[in-house]
Design an enzyme around this catalytic site. Sequence first.
Site, short mmCIF file in Angstrom:
data_model
loop_
_atom_site.label_atom_id
_atom_site.label_comp_id
_atom_site.label_asym_id
_atom_site.label_seq_id
_atom_site.Cartn_x
_atom_site.Cartn_y
_atom_site.Cartn_z
N CYS A 107 0.87 -1.18 0.00
CA CYS A 107 0.00 0.00 0.00
C CYS A 107 0.91 1.23 0.00
O CYS A 107 1.66 1.45 0.95
CB CYS A 107 -0.89 -0.04 1.24
N CYS A 114 -2.36 14.87 3.16
CA CYS A 114 -3.41 14.89 2.13
C CYS A 114 -4.14 16.22 2.21
O CYS A 114 -4.45 16.69 3.31
CB CYS A 114 -4.38 13.73 2.35
N CYS A 118 -10.77 14.62 4.88
CA CYS A 118 -11.89 13.77 5.30
C CYS A 118 -11.82 13.64 6.83
O CYS A 118 -10.77 13.25 7.36
CB CYS A 118 -11.81 12.40 4.64
N CYS A 121 -10.32 10.60 8.86
CA CYS A 121 -9.06 10.02 8.38
C CYS A 121 -7.86 10.60 9.12
O CYS A 121 -7.76 11.82 9.28
CB CYS A 121 -8.93 10.29 6.88
N GLU A 171 -4.28 11.74 -1.81
CA GLU A 171 -5.30 11.50 -2.85
C GLU A 171 -4.54 11.42 -4.18
O GLU A 171 -4.08 12.44 -4.70
CB GLU A 171 -6.31 12.66 -2.83
N ASN A 298 -10.55 2.10 11.90
CA ASN A 298 -9.37 2.05 12.75
C ASN A 298 -9.31 3.38 13.49
O ASN A 298 -8.84 4.38 12.92
CB ASN A 298 -8.13 1.89 11.84
N CYS A 341 -3.62 4.47 7.41
CA CYS A 341 -2.64 5.41 6.87
C CYS A 341 -2.53 6.65 7.74
O CYS A 341 -3.51 7.15 8.26
CB CYS A 341 -2.96 5.77 5.43
S1 SF4 Z 1 -6.04 10.15 2.52
FE1 SF4 Z 1 -8.03 9.62 1.53
S2 SF4 Z 1 -9.50 9.44 3.23
FE2 SF4 Z 1 -7.67 10.53 4.02
S3 SF4 Z 1 -8.16 12.75 3.81
FE3 SF4 Z 1 -7.07 12.09 1.95
S4 SF4 Z 1 -8.66 11.53 0.47
FE4 SF4 Z 1 -9.64 11.60 2.51
#
Ligand code: SF4
Length: 351
Positions: A107, A114, A118, A121, A171, A298, A341
Site C-alpha cells: 500500500c 493529504c 476527510c 481520516c 489523494e 481504525n 494510513c
Molecule cells: S487520505 Fe483519503 S481518506 Fe484521508 S483525507 Fe485524503 S482523500 Fe480523505
Amino acid sequence: MTAGLATIPLAALQALLRQRGQPAWRAKQILDWRNKGVLDPAAMRNLPAALRAALPEWLRCDPFTCVARQQSVDGTRKYLLQLNSGNNAGKRIETVYIPERERGTVCISSQIGCPLDCPFCCTGSQPFDGNLTGDEIVAQLLHVMDDLRRHPLDNGASNRVTHVVFMGMGEPMSNERGLHAALKALLEALGISRRRITVSTSGLVHGIARLGKSYPVNLAISLHAASNPLRDRLVPINRTFDLTRLRASLDDFPLPAQRHITLEYVMLAGVNDRPEDIEALAAFVNRRRERVNLIRYNPHPASHFTGSSSAQIDAFAHQLTARGIRTTVRRSRGDDIMAACGQLNSVLESR
Ligand code: SF4
C-alpha cells in the site's frame, strides 16, 4: 539530476551510461538489481567499484531512509520512510506491506499528508506537505521488496509482492503527474500487470476519466456515504464532485471482463451504518460493474468517530447482499501497529 533509478527505463539508462563512457550493457545488470528492489548501488555486487561509487552522482538512487519499521503479529509491516534528497528532503511518508498466504500487497503513498481533509481520516488530520514524484512513489514498492528479501517473514505468509494499491497517504488524483509517472513505470519498466494495480480515489472525476484513458488499472472509490448531505460531511470533495457526477464517471470507466470497481465504505457507528444508509447505497451501486467493500474503522486520537460493531457490519453486509450487491468485509490487518494510513507518523511526531 532528475532521473531516478526506481523508474528509469532500460533505453534511458543505456544512454546515460554511454554518455559517461560506460558500456551500455551494464544497464541491464543495474536494472536486474533494481527490479529485485535493490536501489543502493553499493549492494550491486557485479558492478565495478568505480561504477558503484559514481551511480548516485548520475541519477537519484534510493530516495528514502527508513526511520521506523513495525511488524504486526499478523505479519503486516509498516514503514516510516524519510525522503533524503530532492524537494521533499526531510519529509516522511508511510508504506504498508500486507501479506497473505498466496499474495503480498504493498500500500503506497502518493502525497505527504493529504489536502482533502476527510474528518475520519488520520492522514487528513495532518497538514498537507506536498506531492511525491513518480520515482518516490515507485521506490516505496522497491524498498518493501528489498526489505522482504533481506528480512523475510517467517510465519508462512508471502514474501513476494504481487499487488500494489494506491491507498496510503494522499489523494492520488490530486497528484496526477506523480501518479501517471508511477503507473507508467510500474506497468512498463517493472512489468507489473494492470490487473494487480489498484488506484483508490475519493472521487476526482476528471482524474478518473484520464486514468481510464491512459492507465485502465483497477479502480477503487472511497465512497463512505451514498447520499450527498452525508458524503459532503464525510468526504468533502463531494461538494465539488457530487454523487451524480461520480456516478457518471464510474459508468464511463473502462472495465475488462470479469472486473469490478470497488466502492470502499468505512463503517462509522451511528453515522453511515443506519437503515437509510443501506437504502442510499443500494440505490447508488451499479450491481453489474461494482462491488462494495466494508471496512472496519481504525480509530485514531484526532477523530471523534467510532467504528461500527462487528455485528452491525455483518448485518449491513447481509442487507446489501440481500439486495443483490456483491459485498465483502475487509479483514482488519495490523491493528497492533496502527496500520491505518497516517497513524504511525502522527504517533512518532507526537512523542
Ligand atoms: S487520505 Fe483519503 S481518506 Fe484521508 S483525507 Fe485524503 S482523500 Fe480523505
